[in-house]
Design a protein around this motif. Structure first.
Motif, mmCIF file in Angstrom:
data_model
loop_
_atom_site.group_PDB
_atom_site.id
_atom_site.type_symbol
_atom_site.label_atom_id
_atom_site.label_comp_id
_atom_site.label_asym_id
_atom_site.label_seq_id
_atom_site.Cartn_x
_atom_site.Cartn_y
_atom_site.Cartn_z
ATOM 1 N N LEU A 183 -0.240 -8.145 6.497
ATOM 2 C CA LEU A 183 0.906 -8.533 7.293
ATOM 3 C C LEU A 183 0.652 -8.253 8.769
ATOM 4 O O LEU A 183 -0.116 -7.341 9.111
ATOM 5 N N PRO A 184 1.264 -9.011 9.685
ATOM 6 C CA PRO A 184 1.052 -8.768 11.122
ATOM 7 C C PRO A 184 1.648 -7.430 11.548
ATOM 8 O O PRO A 184 2.676 -7.002 11.031
ATOM 9 N N ASN A 185 0.970 -6.803 12.523
ATOM 10 C CA ASN A 185 1.439 -5.531 13.100
ATOM 11 C C ASN A 185 1.673 -4.473 12.028
ATOM 12 O O ASN A 185 2.618 -3.690 12.096
ATOM 13 N N SER A 186 0.844 -4.481 10.998
ATOM 14 C CA SER A 186 1.014 -3.516 9.921
ATOM 15 C C SER A 186 -0.327 -3.260 9.256
ATOM 16 O O SER A 186 -1.188 -4.143 9.191
ATOM 17 N N VAL A 187 -0.506 -2.042 8.769
ATOM 18 C CA VAL A 187 -1.714 -1.710 8.021
ATOM 19 C C VAL A 187 -1.495 -1.925 6.522
ATOM 20 O O VAL A 187 -2.415 -1.748 5.726
ATOM 21 N N ASN A 188 -0.275 -2.290 6.155
ATOM 22 C CA ASN A 188 0.051 -2.485 4.741
ATOM 23 C C ASN A 188 -0.525 -3.792 4.219
ATOM 24 O O ASN A 188 -0.552 -4.811 4.920
ATOM 25 N N LEU A 189 -0.977 -3.761 2.987
ATOM 26 C CA LEU A 189 -1.457 -4.940 2.291
ATOM 27 C C LEU A 189 -0.551 -5.193 1.097
ATOM 28 O O LEU A 189 -0.091 -4.258 0.437
ATOM 29 N N ILE A 190 -0.267 -6.457 0.841
ATOM 30 C CA ILE A 190 0.579 -6.811 -0.298
ATOM 31 C C ILE A 190 -0.163 -7.809 -1.174
ATOM 32 O O ILE A 190 -1.031 -8.553 -0.702
ATOM 33 N N LYS A 191 0.163 -7.800 -2.457
ATOM 34 C CA LYS A 191 -0.390 -8.767 -3.393
ATOM 35 C C LYS A 191 0.690 -9.761 -3.772
ATOM 36 O O LYS A 191 1.832 -9.376 -4.027
ATOM 37 N N ARG A 192 0.322 -11.024 -3.790
ATOM 38 C CA ARG A 192 1.249 -12.070 -4.177
ATOM 39 C C ARG A 192 0.531 -13.117 -5.019
ATOM 40 O O ARG A 192 -0.661 -13.392 -4.809
ATOM 41 N N PRO A 193 1.224 -13.735 -5.980
ATOM 42 C CA PRO A 193 0.633 -14.875 -6.689
ATOM 43 C C PRO A 193 0.513 -16.062 -5.736
ATOM 44 O O PRO A 193 1.263 -16.164 -4.766
#
Length: 218
Positions: A183-193
């Motif tokens: 995600l922009p401006n974030s170190v977080n990663l997300i998983k999506r189908p």
């Protein structure tokens, strides 16, 4: 002035020839389709109707068209707003107005009309970015580095959830069904189908694309 400073030249279609502008005329058709069904039998004053049109115009001109650059750290997209004011259009979030109409004042009625338009048109626009074929036809796999729009039904008007694919997760058959997105401006990663990810149109190197496995239809 903004376009002149960037040495952008506009080439217009001839007068009285809307068929020359198929792409944006399709957008106008989509606007009319939803506008008729949302406004319906509401009686709006000239000022209220002008406000509704201005807010819907902001919705249409906020849509991401294509990535601004190939820089993997750049998660910005080109929008029609860039051609108008040189930057993306921003709106002030309004509370959800899913309450009985007789409890709304005039301004809240206008906002609810705009919210209904956004919900319908936003979903339709995302669907156009996901080409759907019959199960007999295969789609190219989602590539690492692609900028995608993330389907989110709770976004306020004019806001788009964007990210860049940093990893793909193929199944045993080599077909990608899940991707990890930054995600922009974030170190977080997300998983999506992949059914929740809408890639923005980009020019892909055919050599790179040929090395990728084929994805299942969405």
């Amino acid at each position: 002035m903004e376009a002149a400073a960037l040495k952008i030249e506009f080439h217009f279609i001839p007068p009285h020839a809307p068929t020359f502008g198929g792409l944006w005329e399709a957008c106008v058709k989509s606007f009319k389709h939803h506008m008729r069904r949302i406004v319906g039998n509401n009686h709006l004053s000239a000022e209220s109707f002008t406000t509704v049109l201005a807010q819907i115009e902001a919705c249409l001109n906020s849509r991401p068209i294509t990535p601004l650059s190939s820089d993997p750290n750049d998660l910005q997209a080109l929008t029609p707003g860039h051609f108008l004011i040189g930057r993306p259009l921003l709106t002030v979030p309004e509370p959800n107005l899913e309450i009985p109409e007789n409890r709304l004042d005039n301004w809240q009625k206008i906002q609810r009309i705009t919210q209904h338009f956004w919900k319908r048109w936003h979903e339709e626009y995302l669907s156009t970015l996901q080409t759907r074929y019959k199960w007999t036809t295969m789609n190219p796999n989602l590539l690492n580095g692609s900028i995608v729009l993330i389907r989110d039904d709770n976004l306020p008007i004019g806001r788009w959830s964007m990210g860049r694919v940093v990893a793909t997760h193929p199944g045993q058959d080599g077909l990608i069904r899940v991707a990890t997105v930054k995600l922009p401006n974030s170190v977080n990663l997300i998983k999506r189908p992949i059914t929740k990810l809408c890639p923005l149109p980009i020019e892909i190197d055919p050599v790179t694309a040929a090395d990728q496995p084929t994805a299942i239809p969405q």
